[in-house]
Write a protein that holds these residues in place. Structure first.
Motif, short mmCIF file in Angstrom:
data_model
loop_
_atom_site.label_atom_id
_atom_site.label_comp_id
_atom_site.label_asym_id
_atom_site.label_seq_id
_atom_site.Cartn_x
_atom_site.Cartn_y
_atom_site.Cartn_z
N GLU A 167 -1.34 6.98 0.70
CA GLU A 167 -2.77 7.27 0.71
C GLU A 167 -3.57 6.03 1.08
N GLN A 168 -3.20 4.89 0.53
CA GLN A 168 -3.90 3.64 0.85
C GLN A 168 -3.69 3.26 2.32
N GLN A 169 -2.49 3.51 2.81
CA GLN A 169 -2.23 3.22 4.22
C GLN A 169 -3.17 4.01 5.12
N SER A 214 -0.63 -5.23 -1.84
CA SER A 214 -1.26 -3.91 -1.97
C SER A 214 -2.68 -3.94 -1.43
N LYS A 215 -3.21 -2.78 -1.19
CA LYS A 215 -4.61 -2.68 -0.76
C LYS A 215 -5.53 -3.26 -1.83
N VAL A 216 -5.16 -3.05 -3.08
CA VAL A 216 -5.99 -3.57 -4.18
C VAL A 216 -6.08 -5.09 -4.10
N ASP A 261 -8.05 -6.18 -0.98
CA ASP A 261 -9.48 -5.99 -1.25
C ASP A 261 -10.02 -7.07 -2.18
N PRO A 275 0.82 -1.22 0.00
CA PRO A 275 0.00 0.00 0.00
C PRO A 275 0.85 1.27 0.00
N ASN A 311 -2.05 -4.60 7.40
CA ASN A 311 -2.73 -5.37 6.36
C ASN A 311 -3.61 -6.46 6.96
N GLN A 330 -6.14 5.16 4.38
CA GLN A 330 -7.49 4.61 4.25
C GLN A 330 -7.64 3.35 5.12
#
Length: 960
Positions: free
Chosen positions: A26-28, A864-866, A869, A23, A788, A30
């Protein structure tokens, strides 16, 4: 005017950190918001008990860029002197075929794969391992082979263990080892025997029948090169109820009569010379074969042929070392990883060369050795052996030092550990010119010998005629089909395409830490200075290697809070064994040899009790409470009751349940108060680095899974490294080595692995990982692993019960999803969910461990966040599918979970008549459609495989 960043700002040394961590900033933020934390530091304070947080940061090093780290490691590699080696002793120069080097060893499709516990998405590596088993069966002449072990020496120790289990001479505790066995194998066998309460006697092979033994170990050829007919000796030993094990050279068995044909019960050795670099000792795959009647006592994994739900042949682990999780202290072995990546390389080497190519290589090696021996004898040299395959030993007396010095000056190393003798072992890289040079080094330049003339004059075998191999081997078509590089490349790629590895999607296995294995970390493994060094070369030729290892050890000392590191254990389970061994030696040094009780919480990894029984400890299980934590009342009571005999406790931290237990410091205190030591299992170090440490918590010893926390790849089930960190009082008692004496441990300490630094050639991976992350990066990686896991837990907790959490409802670096309530309401099992995830393009999380009916998920910091998710979306979608079973829309068998995974055979089936359509079966989401992974077989029938054990290659037509 736009501000231009300064040079200091532009030279950001944390560039690797951003590439290692999934991440972005910005993703962190979130994700932090989703779990109720303001920052990584705020999250850390909420989750990690304050009592164990480090008061000072790490003092490893500032981070280096990838370019800088590689340049520095190159400067260390350049300090190594890679001489032409004739040392032998089970390690040989070899030509690694470029098609295998590039497409297997250096290919993330092979080196990032996980152990094939989900066989439907691992058919490629399972076939490669099955080929390794077939190779072993054919060349040893036995019925059954394992899918590889850690190294030749530990395979020898396992052979002794099997012999004790199956021998009919139950009254004997004596094991005989021929002095022709390699010294490092004798060393490890002696070490292992102590824990088993066995006595080892070493002597000439012919003396074995003069002892009342339960088993014996012979060598064929012997370490000095002698090739004797051992058939009668085997028969004589077996007549006295002894189990006969034979250490063998795999290449020699292409021209020598197999030990199995001579009656051997077990044959083992090293497959290194089948296209695997020496690597200063490893990793290399050991081979191990035995007779069918001993199959239930086999150490290691065995790959077997079963069938899927459509009746197609399908491969799986028929018998596997995970049995230790069930049998625990009654397990046959504590093996957790094997050297699968290297076994695959060896099997591909055999496939590429085929039986004719292998025989040609072996015959050429033997021919050159015969020419060398004949020429030397003609000039008066005295050989210690009168038969040979590839090795001769010269009696040189007082000339030894001069010959060795001449060799080094000419760029050559001989074997030098034998009194008054030198050993010369040839290999497939040896040339005519090399033999001519050897004449010059040993005899001087005026010897008058000519290799071509000797070749025309010398006839006959270099061993007894009756030892010539006449039986066929490698007749299966796989070994006779792929001899051009084009065909070999396509065969490797075809198998790779059957396997899901990290280069396709995340592998979220709890406690296995399938993180990024960065390319810059992997590159040095193939460097000549690291890959082509013999472990027993003069150590001043390995200055760069030793400097790298010592620097890595110093970093690990700082990270763990211990005082010393032993890098010899070449797997996590070997590390457990080595750590417990040090504890017992420490107790013995204090006159407390009677301390033999090991306390182990019921939540522990199965290797823990298995390792304890290998040391000869008595395992006492302590209870866990309803939250998964150690039951402190039960622990206190048992520590008090067993105070006089307490040796240690083995505990995992964070716990196997994925929680930072608040009482860990108190647990250490209780054990110490009763005279015991604390072994803290390092499997979950990925949740400790930079935040806390075993040493600061109060533990005395830990193993470190470098193939987990420190980025060495899993390679389909190995390579592995399991160094141990110890407090100062235990440092004198860690493993040493009989061939290369290490500084630090006491000289008399036995070895636990074949080479003094274990699998040294993969240590540059962890070195690069630490160097590029540095102090801040290591700490942030740990924090991101925790973030995570908690973000994933937050997303899933609305749909699934999360079994265990710590204070504030947080988990550590992994979480356990409880599927048992859903099984009760729908009949859908954890197996169904695991297989359905394959349809969504994911490897399943850890299934039914540490709690049956659950999935343990560890996303690691690299995802990653992606991607997280995407996994969460897949599990949530599967939950919706389960709801349709609960409601009765689908019944318990006609639903996509029960029938998962789905294959191309399913969507092409003209008789499809299921309650759900084909598109839902194979393309449940648009994401799957964009990047589809196709399982090549349907769900495998384990029951059929258990009832019809078949562990060798099957004809291609059976797949049609």
């Amino acid at each position: 005017m736009t501000r231009v960043p300064s040079l200091t700002e532009l030279e950001n040394k944390q560039e690797f950190l951003a590439r290692h961590i999934g991440p972005d900033a910005e993703q962190q933020q979130q994700m932090l918001s989703a779990i109720g934390a303001e920052s990584l530091e705020d999250m850390t304070q909420k989750i990690v008990p304050e009592s164990i947080l480090l008061k000072q940061g790490l003092n490893v090093a500032d981070s280096r860029t990838e370019v800088e780290a590689l340049a520095h490691l190159r400067s260390l590699a350049d300090q190594n002197q890679v001489l032409k080696t004739y040392i032998g002793m089970g390690y040989s120069n070899t030509h690694v075929p470029s098609v295998i080097l590039r497409n297997v060893l250096e290919n993330p499709g092979w080196y990032t794969a996980y152990t094939p516990y989900q066989p439907e998405i691992a058919q490629g590596r399972l076939e490669a391992i099955l080929n390794f088993q077939q190779l072993t069966i054919d060349l040893t002449g036995l019925d059954l082979a394992s899918s590889s072990l850690l190294d030749e020496a530990t395979a020898g120790a396992e052979a002794m263990g099997l012999a004790k289990r199956v021998s009919k001479n139950k009254k004997s505790n004596l094991f005989f080892v021929s002095d022709g066995v390699h010294p490092q194998t004798i060393d490890v066998v002696k070490t292992r025997a102590v824990g088993f309460g066995l006595e080892v006697i070493v002597g000439p092979a012919s003396d074995a029948v003069n002892h009342d033994v339960f088993g014996a170990m012979l060598s064929y050829p012997a370490s000095n090169g002698q090739v004797d007919d051992i058939e009668q000796l085997i028969a004589d030993l077996q007549a006295k109820k002894a189990v006969v094990t034979v250490a063998a050279d795999l290449m020699s068995l292409t021209v020598l009569k197999s030990p199995g044909e001579m009656g051997a019960d077990v044959v083992f050795g090293n497959s290194q010379r089948f296209g695997v670099p020496m690597g200063f000792g490893g990793p290399h795959a050991a081979f191990f074969a035995t007779r069918d009647k001993h199959k239930r006592s086999m150490p290691g994994r065995i790959i077997g042929v079963s069938k899927d739900t459509r009746g197609k042949p399908a491969l799986r682990m028929a018998m596997q070392t995970r049995e230790q999780h069930i049998r625990r202290e009654k397990a046959n072995s504590n093996i957790c990883t094997a050297q699968v990546l290297l076994a695959n390389m060896a099997s591909f080497y055999a496939v590429y060369h085929g039986p004719k190519g292998l025989k040609n290589i072996a015959t050429r090696i033997n021919r050159l050795t015969t020419i060398l021996a004949t020429g030397l004898q003609a000039k008066g040299a005295e050989l210690a052996n009168d038969t040979w395959f590839d090795t001769i030993t010269l009696n040189v007396g007082e000339d030894k030092d001069a010959i060795l010095a001449n060799g080094v000056e000419a760029g050559v190393n001989f074997r030098r550990d034998l009194a008054g003798q030198i050993g010369i072992a040839l290999d497939e890289t040896t040339t005519r010119e090399d033999v001519a040079q050897l004449f010059d080094i040993i005899l001087g330049t005026d010897h008058g010998l000519d290799v071509a003339t000797l070749d025309s004059e010398v006839a006959g075998f270099s061993y007894a005629d009756n030892l010539e191999r006449t039986s066929e081997y490698l007749t299966h078509e796989v070994f006779n089909s792929y001899h051009s590089e084009t065909e070999m490349m396509r065969y490797i790629r075809r198998l790779e395409g059957k396997d899901l590895a990290l280069n396709h999607s995340m592998i979220s296995l709890g406690s296995c830490t399938m993180k990024l294995n960065a390319a810059s970390e992997m590159l040095p493994v193939s460097w000549n200075e690291f890959s082509n060094m013999h472990p027993f070369c003069p150590q001043d030729q390995a200055k760069g290697y030793v400097a790298m290892i010592e620097e890595l050890e110093a970093w690990l000392v700082n990270i763990t809070g211990y005082d010393a590191i032993c890098t010899q254990p070449n797997s996590g389970a070997q590390g457990e064994y080595a750590g417990l061994l040090a504890i017992q030696k420490y107790h013995e040094s204090r006159g407390d040899a009677h301390r033999n009780v090991c306390l182990i919480p019921s939540s522990a990894h199965g290797t823990n009790p298995a390792s304890a029984q290998m040391i000869g400890m008595k395992v006492v299980v302590t209870a866990c409470d309803s939250e998964g934590n150690v039951d402190m009342d039960d622990l206190r009571a048992k520590a008090e009751e067993l105070s006089d005999s307490l040796s240690c406790i083995m505990i995992t931290y964070p716990s196997t349940h994925g929680v930072y237990e608040e009482t860990i410091g108190e647990i250490c205190d209780i054990i110490h108060q009763h005279g015991g030591q604390v072994y803290l299992d390092g499997a979950n170090m990925n949740a400790q680095v930079g935040l806390t440490s075993p040493g600061s918590i109060g533990a005395d010893v830990s193993h470190l899974n470098l193939h987990k926390t420190f980025a060495i790849p899993h390679g389909g089930g190995g390579p592995g490294m399991g160094p141990i960190g110890v407090k100062a009082h235990l440092a004198p008692f860690v493993a040493n080595h009989s061939v290369i004496d290490l500084k630090g441990p006491e000289s008399g300490n036995g070895a636990v692995s074949a080479a003094q630094y274990g699998s040294a050639s993969i240590l540059p991976i962890s070195y690069m990982y630490i160097a590029m992350l540095g102090n801040e990066g290591l700490r942030q990686s740990t924090q991101m692993a925790i973030l995570n896991a908690n973000y994933l837990k937050a997303r899933l907790s609305e749909h699934f019960p999360i079994l265990y959490t710590g204070r504030g409802g947080y988990v550590a670096h992994e979480c356990i999803v409880d599927l048992r309530p859903l099984k009760e309401s729908s009949g859908v099992t954890e197996m169904d969910v695991a297989k359905r995830l394959n349809d969504y393009g994911f490897h399943a999380p850890t299934m039914s461990f540490p709690v049956a009916g659950t999935l343990m998920i560890e996303p690691t910091e690299s995802e990653s966040k992606v991607e997280i998710d995407r996994l969460a979306d897949a599990l949530i979608a599967i939950r919706a599918e389960i709801a349709k079973v609960e409601s009765g829309e689908w019944n318990e068998t006609d639903n996509p979970l029960h029938n998962a995974p789905h294959t191309m055979d399913d969507i092409m089936d003209p008789t499809w008549n299921r309650a759900y359509d084909r598109e839902l079966a194979v393309f449940p989401t648009q994401e799957v459609r964009n990047n589809k992974f196709w399982p090549t077989v349907n769900r495998i029938d384990d029951v059929y495989g258990d009832r019809n054990l078949h562990c060798s290659c099957v004809p291609t037509e059976d797949y049609v």
